[in-house]
Design an enzyme around this catalytic site. Structure first.
Site, PDB file in Angstrom:
ATOM      1  N   LYS A  23     -15.072  28.300 -43.191  1.00  0.00           N
ATOM      2  CA  LYS A  23     -14.768  28.353 -41.761  1.00  0.00           C
ATOM      3  C   LYS A  23     -14.594  26.946 -41.207  1.00  0.00           C
ATOM      4  CE  LYS A  23     -17.081  32.764 -41.336  1.00  0.00           C
ATOM      5  NZ  LYS A  23     -18.319  33.494 -41.054  1.00  0.00           N
ATOM      6  N   GLN A  67     -24.096  33.366 -38.249  1.00  0.00           N
ATOM      7  CA  GLN A  67     -23.793  33.790 -39.615  1.00  0.00           C
ATOM      8  C   GLN A  67     -24.872  34.770 -40.088  1.00  0.00           C
ATOM      9  OE1 GLN A  67     -20.993  32.902 -41.235  1.00  0.00           O
ATOM     10  NE2 GLN A  67     -21.537  34.026 -43.075  1.00  0.00           N
ATOM     11  N   ASP A  90     -17.569  37.744 -32.782  1.00  0.00           N
ATOM     12  CA  ASP A  90     -17.824  38.719 -33.847  1.00  0.00           C
ATOM     13  C   ASP A  90     -18.064  40.127 -33.323  1.00  0.00           C
ATOM     14  OD1 ASP A  90     -17.695  37.932 -36.471  1.00  0.00           O
ATOM     15  OD2 ASP A  90     -19.600  36.864 -36.401  1.00  0.00           O
TER      16      ASP A  90
HETATM   17  N1  LIG Z   1     -21.477  36.756 -38.182  1.00  0.00           N
HETATM   18  C1  LIG Z   1     -20.815  36.923 -39.299  1.00  0.00           C
HETATM   19  N2  LIG Z   1     -19.463  37.026 -39.257  1.00  0.00           N
HETATM   20  C2  LIG Z   1     -18.743  37.185 -40.403  1.00  0.00           C
HETATM   21  O1  LIG Z   1     -17.513  37.290 -40.353  1.00  0.00           O
HETATM   22  C3  LIG Z   1     -19.448  37.220 -41.645  1.00  0.00           C
HETATM   23  C4  LIG Z   1     -20.839  37.118 -41.618  1.00  0.00           C
HETATM   24  N3  LIG Z   1     -21.485  36.963 -40.447  1.00  0.00           N
HETATM   25  N4  LIG Z   1     -21.549  37.186 -42.763  1.00  0.00           N
HETATM   26  C5  LIG Z   1     -20.915  37.346 -44.040  1.00  0.00           C
HETATM   27  C6  LIG Z   1     -19.558  38.013 -43.928  1.00  0.00           C
HETATM   28  C7  LIG Z   1     -18.671  37.786 -45.112  1.00  0.00           C
HETATM   29  N5  LIG Z   1     -17.567  36.987 -44.647  1.00  0.00           N
HETATM   30  C8  LIG Z   1     -16.608  36.439 -45.501  1.00  0.00           C
HETATM   31  C9  LIG Z   1     -15.919  35.288 -45.211  1.00  0.00           C
HETATM   32  C10 LIG Z   1     -15.061  34.701 -46.111  1.00  0.00           C
HETATM   33  C11 LIG Z   1     -14.852  35.247 -47.337  1.00  0.00           C
HETATM   34  C12 LIG Z   1     -13.937  34.574 -48.307  1.00  0.00           C
HETATM   35  O2  LIG Z   1     -13.258  33.628 -47.977  1.00  0.00           O
HETATM   36  N6  LIG Z   1     -13.900  35.033 -49.552  1.00  0.00           N
HETATM   37  C13 LIG Z   1     -13.067  34.494 -50.607  1.00  0.00           C
HETATM   38  C14 LIG Z   1     -13.808  33.714 -51.651  1.00  0.00           C
HETATM   39  C15 LIG Z   1     -15.200  33.303 -51.301  1.00  0.00           C
HETATM   40  C16 LIG Z   1     -15.993  32.759 -52.471  1.00  0.00           C
HETATM   41  O3  LIG Z   1     -15.462  32.026 -53.325  1.00  0.00           O
HETATM   42  O4  LIG Z   1     -17.184  33.073 -52.514  1.00  0.00           O
HETATM   43  C17 LIG Z   1     -12.368  35.651 -51.317  1.00  0.00           C
HETATM   44  O5  LIG Z   1     -12.812  36.782 -51.211  1.00  0.00           O
HETATM   45  O6  LIG Z   1     -11.387  35.368 -51.995  1.00  0.00           O
HETATM   46  C18 LIG Z   1     -15.512  36.415 -47.644  1.00  0.00           C
HETATM   47  C19 LIG Z   1     -16.366  37.004 -46.736  1.00  0.00           C
HETATM   48  C20 LIG Z   1     -17.707  36.794 -43.321  1.00  0.00           C
HETATM   49  N7  LIG Z   1     -18.812  37.371 -42.853  1.00  0.00           N
END
Ligand SMILES: Nc1nc(=O)c2c([nH]1)NC[C@@H]1CN(c3ccc(C(=O)N[C@@H](CCC(=O)O)C(=O)O)cc3)C=[N+]21
Length: 275
Positions: A23, A67, A90
């Site tokens: 982010k 988060q 969110d």
């Molecule tokens: N208040 C809050 N808002 C959220 O939006 C929130 C949260 N909490 N807690 C956790 C989850 C999960 N989440 C992700 C963000 C980026 C990837 C992302 O970029 N994933 C990549 C790779 C990530 C890696 O390499 O670990 C992919 O799937 O290709 C995934 C999941 C947002 N979340």
């Protein structure tokens, strides 16, 4: 004035560290003002609440993101409801969540992950109307709001959770959306021929930096007519949707009319996914 995002992170959950880093990288790329408030696991409820109240008052901050998950001694509900609703990117605040249930996709803010899934359905021209859609998971941030939004698109939604057998509901599904975070919970052989599958789950393999989804991807490939991978599927798009929400709240706080074309252009920046 530039849009401003404040991220509140508690502890050192390895997944949270990765997501927050992503982010922040995107904030830097897009010249979004950002502040990371990273607290030790031992922080008290009052200290977090105090921080949120400060950010609520701060003119340079348009969006506040807490988060998740938070450590168990903190009340997620109470913390969520401290966020000024107009800065809640969110949709965690009770009032925003209630509005979402009432307004569906017309709501100002749609939580980032459900918004990412709807974006995939739209760009792939997947019409859920009168289709059997099986959603696995009922979390407040993902499975539950997503199911409501799909219902409003006139899907026949089945929601599975930890007390449900999953197999029979996957077998009858035209569309499977899995948001459980259980490694390869959905077996390839369960999937109906020609079904469409969106894999929202992310599980980290201990001792590696590998992640896998909820679906047995390789086995599913021969069955599906569409599937999103992990990594490189819903995850990166979730982060894009955060910026879309930030752009919305920023426009609103600056009294600007939302320009959807411009917004979609902004989104293009962030789209680094490929199916
Ligand atoms: N208040 C809050 N808002 C959220 O939006 C929130 C949260 N909490 N807690 C956790 C989850 C999960 N989440 C992700 C963000 C980026 C990837 C992302 O970029 N994933 C990549 C790779 C990530 C890696 O390499 O670990 C992919 O799937 O290709 C995934 C999941 C947002 N979340």
């Amino acid at each position: 004035m530039r849009p401003g995002l404040a991220i509140i992170q508690v502890g050192n959950n390895p997944s949270s560290l990765t997501y927050v880093r992503k982010k922040i990288a995107l904030c830097e790329e897009n010249e979004v003002h950002h502040e990371l408030h990273h607290f030790p696991e031992s922080i008290t409820q009052q200290e977090i609440v105090h921080q949120i109240r400060t950010l609520n008052q701060q003119g340079s901050i348009d969006g506040i993101l807490v988060q998740l998950p938070l450590p168990p001694h903190l009340s997620r509900l109470e913390i969520s409801n401290e966020i000024k609703p107009s800065k809640d990117v969110d949709c965690l605040h009770m009032a925003n969540f209630q509005n979402l249930l009432q307004n569906g996709e017309d709501n100002d803010i749609i939580p980032c992950t459900p918004a990412a899934v709807l974006h995939i359905l739209d760009t792939q021209e997947i019409d859920v109307r009168n289709q059997n859609v099986t959603v696995i998971g009922r979390s407040q941030l993902v499975g539950f709001p997503l199911s409501v939004l799909l219902l409003r698109r006139n899907a026949k939604v089945t929601i599975c959770h930890s007390e449900t057998t999953v197999q029979e509901h996957v077998q009858k599904a035209d569309i499977v959306i899995s948001c459980a975070g259980h490694k390869e919970l959905v077996k390839g052989e369960w999937i109906k021929n020609g079904a469409k599958v969106i894999d929202v789950g992310i599980t980290r393999i201990p001792g590696t930096n590998k992640i896998v989804g909820d679906i047995e991807f390789q086995k599913a490939l021969s069955k599906v007519s569409f599937i999103t991978p992990v990594p490189g599927g819903v995850g990166p798009l979730t982060v894009s949707m955060l910026f879309k929400n930030l752009y919305r709240v920023w426009c609103r706080s600056n009294g600007l009319k939302l320009n959807i074309d411009e917004q979609d252009e902004e989104l293009d920046y962030a789209q680094n996914y490929q199916f």
